[in-house]
Design a protein around this motif. Structure first.
Motif, mmCIF file in Angstrom:
data_model
loop_
_atom_site.group_PDB
_atom_site.id
_atom_site.type_symbol
_atom_site.label_atom_id
_atom_site.label_comp_id
_atom_site.label_asym_id
_atom_site.label_seq_id
_atom_site.Cartn_x
_atom_site.Cartn_y
_atom_site.Cartn_z
ATOM 1 N N UNK A 330 52.544 106.130 74.617
ATOM 2 C CA UNK A 330 51.821 106.929 73.044
ATOM 3 C C UNK A 330 50.993 107.993 74.240
ATOM 4 N N UNK A 331 50.221 107.517 75.561
ATOM 5 C CA UNK A 331 49.623 108.649 76.145
ATOM 6 C C UNK A 331 50.362 110.711 76.329
ATOM 7 N N UNK A 332 51.814 110.217 76.658
ATOM 8 C CA UNK A 332 52.599 111.183 76.659
ATOM 9 C C UNK A 332 53.247 111.996 75.379
ATOM 10 N N UNK A 333 53.278 111.806 74.581
ATOM 11 C CA UNK A 333 53.857 111.719 72.508
ATOM 12 C C UNK A 333 52.458 112.477 72.234
ATOM 13 N N UNK A 334 51.531 111.589 72.454
ATOM 14 C CA UNK A 334 49.620 112.250 72.587
ATOM 15 C C UNK A 334 49.325 113.796 72.891
ATOM 16 N N UNK A 335 49.730 114.011 74.228
ATOM 17 C CA UNK A 335 49.795 115.422 74.407
ATOM 18 C C UNK A 335 50.874 116.459 74.910
ATOM 19 N N UNK A 336 51.841 115.152 74.777
ATOM 20 C CA UNK A 336 53.462 116.047 74.196
ATOM 21 C C UNK A 336 53.018 116.990 73.219
ATOM 22 N N UNK A 337 52.653 116.098 72.190
ATOM 23 C CA UNK A 337 52.845 116.677 70.609
ATOM 24 C C UNK A 337 51.042 116.999 70.529
ATOM 25 N N UNK A 338 50.413 116.906 71.069
ATOM 26 C CA UNK A 338 49.203 117.520 70.387
ATOM 27 C C UNK A 338 48.575 116.533 68.966
ATOM 28 N N UNK A 339 48.501 115.128 69.071
ATOM 29 C CA UNK A 339 48.204 114.687 67.904
ATOM 30 C C UNK A 339 47.034 113.661 68.358
ATOM 31 N N UNK A 340 46.994 112.898 67.280
ATOM 32 C CA UNK A 340 45.704 112.275 67.432
ATOM 33 C C UNK A 340 46.222 110.874 67.949
ATOM 34 N N UNK A 341 45.549 109.618 68.317
ATOM 35 C CA UNK A 341 45.763 107.883 68.767
ATOM 36 C C UNK A 341 46.748 107.136 67.236
ATOM 37 N N UNK A 342 46.051 107.808 66.198
ATOM 38 C CA UNK A 342 46.519 107.177 64.821
ATOM 39 C C UNK A 342 47.779 107.878 64.283
ATOM 40 N N UNK A 344 50.034 108.928 66.508
ATOM 41 C CA UNK A 344 51.010 108.538 66.903
ATOM 42 C C UNK A 344 51.161 107.621 67.361
ATOM 43 N N UNK A 345 50.698 106.436 66.977
ATOM 44 C CA UNK A 345 50.519 105.169 66.600
ATOM 45 C C UNK A 345 51.901 105.401 65.537
ATOM 46 N N UNK A 346 51.445 106.161 64.376
ATOM 47 C CA UNK A 346 52.322 105.901 62.625
ATOM 48 C C UNK A 346 53.755 106.669 62.934
ATOM 49 N N UNK A 347 53.860 107.333 64.048
ATOM 50 C CA UNK A 347 55.310 108.063 64.131
ATOM 51 C C UNK A 347 56.193 107.006 65.679
ATOM 52 N N UNK A 348 55.446 105.953 66.099
ATOM 53 C CA UNK A 348 56.175 104.912 67.473
ATOM 54 C C UNK A 348 56.535 104.145 66.447
ATOM 55 N N UNK A 349 55.692 103.689 65.175
ATOM 56 C CA UNK A 349 56.092 102.586 64.717
ATOM 57 C C UNK A 349 57.719 103.188 63.900
ATOM 58 N N UNK A 350 57.024 104.167 63.248
ATOM 59 C CA UNK A 350 58.085 104.420 62.162
ATOM 60 C C UNK A 350 59.692 104.769 62.797
ATOM 61 N N UNK A 351 59.039 105.107 64.111
ATOM 62 C CA UNK A 351 61.061 105.709 65.308
ATOM 63 C C UNK A 351 61.441 104.544 65.373
ATOM 64 N N UNK A 352 60.821 103.463 65.448
ATOM 65 C CA UNK A 352 61.160 101.930 66.024
ATOM 66 C C UNK A 352 62.013 101.579 64.415
ATOM 67 N N UNK A 353 61.762 101.493 64.044
ATOM 68 C CA UNK A 353 62.098 100.899 62.861
ATOM 69 C C UNK A 353 63.451 101.417 61.905
ATOM 70 N N UNK A 354 63.783 102.921 62.913
ATOM 71 C CA UNK A 354 64.724 103.537 61.773
ATOM 72 C C UNK A 354 66.018 102.699 61.813
#
Length: 354
Positions: A330-342, A344-354
């Motif tokens: 999660x920390x790496x996604x936040x840094x690399x994409x320059x996004x908020x934890x919220x 990032x959490x939404x993105x991660x949940x969507x990635x795993x559900x597809x």
């Protein structure tokens, strides 16, 4: 020091536009279509090739071999016969083919193809996709015939071949001219009854049927190792999308649109869109090494058959349980994409559900 590429490879300007096949030959027994290297330059750059065989009922493709390894995928027909003699063997194996079958044709194999259906049955249609790294014409399959007016044996002098086969010269002259067909002929009923019967054991060993979306490697189908290729079938329902995928081992994908229609996007060097276009049944396109591709089905769905230039490809998906993107912390996604934890959490949940 990390160096970004300083010079664009050939693939940077590769024309990836999907193309339909052109008719190379047509006779009473059927037709053969090709995607020529001059019409589809991406085939040359990627060292892959494609062709399509259409056999009418009783249509017979004369014995031949080619300069490329390929996979055949049966698009239509339920009563096909294939005879093969593999390199360094002296035995003919006869195999039954029907719609959905995948059959490897290793480099140098002698084969013949026959539509064993009755006069009112449907055509036997097989698309061939493969690699052309050792091909006579880069990006294109070349066939060498063992029978008919273009037979290699017919090119030798009578003196040579009559001595080689210990046959009277007069009889040999008859042997090489009696078959007046070229590439594909149509057999009569008497000739059809003489065709050898297929072996269930050989068919089970050398053919693999795919009816649903899957990736077929040598792990699932060991005979693929002989051709050095693997296959993938994607079936999307209306308006469905496949997540972006890429090959992580420098292999190339050559893709045939087997049914339906849709939109294809390919992204390559510098994150630039290399292709964004509509495709329909019969189209062929190439996905270069490491480029990423996604597919969006139209209102009638989309079906694509692909061949990958390795029997053990490394395919990476950017969505789903095995997603490389989803594996990042999660920390790496936040840094690399320059996004908020919220976010990032939404993105991660969507990635795993597809």
């Amino acid at each position: 020091m990390f160096f970004y590429h300083h010079k664009f490879p050939v693939e940077a300007n590769m024309d990836l536009t999907p193309k339909q096949a052109q008719k190379l030959f047509e006779g009473d027994g059927g037709a053969y279509y090709i995607w020529s290297s001059s019409d589809v330059p991406a085939l040359v750059e990627a060292k892959v090739g494609a062709g399509k065989l259409v056999l009418q009922p009783h249509g017979f493709a004369l014995p031949h071999y080619s300069d490329s390894s390929k996979l055949g995928y049966v698009l239509q027909g339920d009563d096909g016969l294939v005879g093969m003699v593999f390199p360094n063997t002296s035995e003919e194996v006869v195999i039954k083919l029907k719609k959905g079958d995948v059959i490897p044709v290793p480099l140098g194999s002698v084969s013949w193809w026959f539509n064993n259906g009755g006069s009112n049955s449907e055509e036997l249609v097989v698309v061939f996709l493969g690699e052309t790294t050792r091909a006579y014409i880069p990006g294109q399959f070349t066939y060498f015939l063992l029978a008919g007016t273009q037979s290699l044996l017919g090119g030798f002098s009578t003196e040579f071949v009559s001595k080689a086969y210990n046959v009277d010269a007069e009889k040999w002259d008859i042997l090489v001219v009696v078959q007046t067909g070229v590439l594909i002929i149509k057999l009569g009923e008497d000739e059809k009854t003489k065709m050898p019967k297929p072996s269930e054991n050989s068919t089970h060993k050398l053919v693999h049927r795919i009816t649903s979306a899957t990736t077929l490697t040598e792990k699932e189908f060991p005979f693929l190792k002989q051709a050095g290729l693997s296959a993938s079938l994607i079936k999307l329902e209306a308006n469905a999308i496949s997540s972006p995928i890429y090959t992580a081992d420098a292999t190339v994908q050559v893709v045939y649109v087997a049914g339906g229609s849709g939109q294809i996007q390919i992204v390559g060097l510098d994150g630039k869109l290399a292709l964004d276009t509509q495709v329909k049944a019969g189209d062929l396109f190439v996905v270069p090494s490491f480029f990423m591709v996604a597919k969006l089905a139209g209102k009638n769905g989309l079906e694509c058959f692909s061949v990958i230039t390795s029997s053990q490809p490394v395919l990476e998906d950017l969505a789903g349980k095995t997603s490389a993107l989803g594996a990042l912390s999660p920390e790496m996604l936040q840094i690399a994409l320059n996004i908020t934890p919220e976010l990032q959490g939404l993105l991660s949940s969507r990635i795993r559900k597809i």
